[in-house]
Design an enzyme around this catalytic site. Structure first.
Site: not given
Length: 155
Positions: A67-68, A71
């Site tokens: 998820h990170e 980003h």
């Protein structure tokens, strides 16, 4: 897992799942309470919550890392890196990252200090801060509020 092992682990996930290298720092941040990790826009570093890892294990942490990394990679490519952006959602789905973080159990309990009751319908209102009863009324029946108790309420 040490920070050096975490760094190598994130670099490996980045190459295997995204095909792009992770060239910044990843660290543990034990101060995080409600999230599994965060991507820092200014430094491009990633912080991971160690409590999330301890509570939910490696598989859940891998979902958070992906998820990170979504980003991270989208921001560096000047594409839609925010949660509501379509590109972020599509990349997250493609790599199998987690959309939400399971609860770490570290949320701070809000201490209620003031208890108000409506004089008409007896609806209770617990508040952390004192309110002006001349200015605010009951949201249910528009009646007048009355301060009933102060201190730690409901505990």
């Amino acid at each position: 897992m040490t920070e050096q092992e975490l760094q190598r682990f994130v670099e490996q996930i980045s190459l295997e799942s995204f095909g792009w290298p992770f060239q910044h720092r990843v660290t543990w941040n034990g101060r995080l309470r409600t999230t599994g990790g965060r991507y820092l826009l200014r430094t491009h570093d990633i912080e991971i919550n160690p409590h999330h890892y301890e509570a939910h294990g490696l598989d859940s942490m891998i979902g958070t890392i992906k998820h990170e990394l979504c980003h991270y990679h989208l921001h560096l490519q000047k594409r839609g890196y925010r949660h509501q952006d379509r590109e972020f959602k599509e990349l997250l789905e493609r790599v199998g990252g987690s959309r939400y973080c399971p609860d770490t159990g570290l949320r701070r309990e809000v201490k209620t200090r003031y208890l108000y009751h409506c004089e008409q319908c007896k609806q209770p209102y617990e508040r952390k801060r004192q309110i002006d009863v001349r200015r605010y009324g009951c949201g249910k029946c528009r009646g007048k509020l009355k301060l009933v108790a102060t201190g730690t309420v409901g505990k």
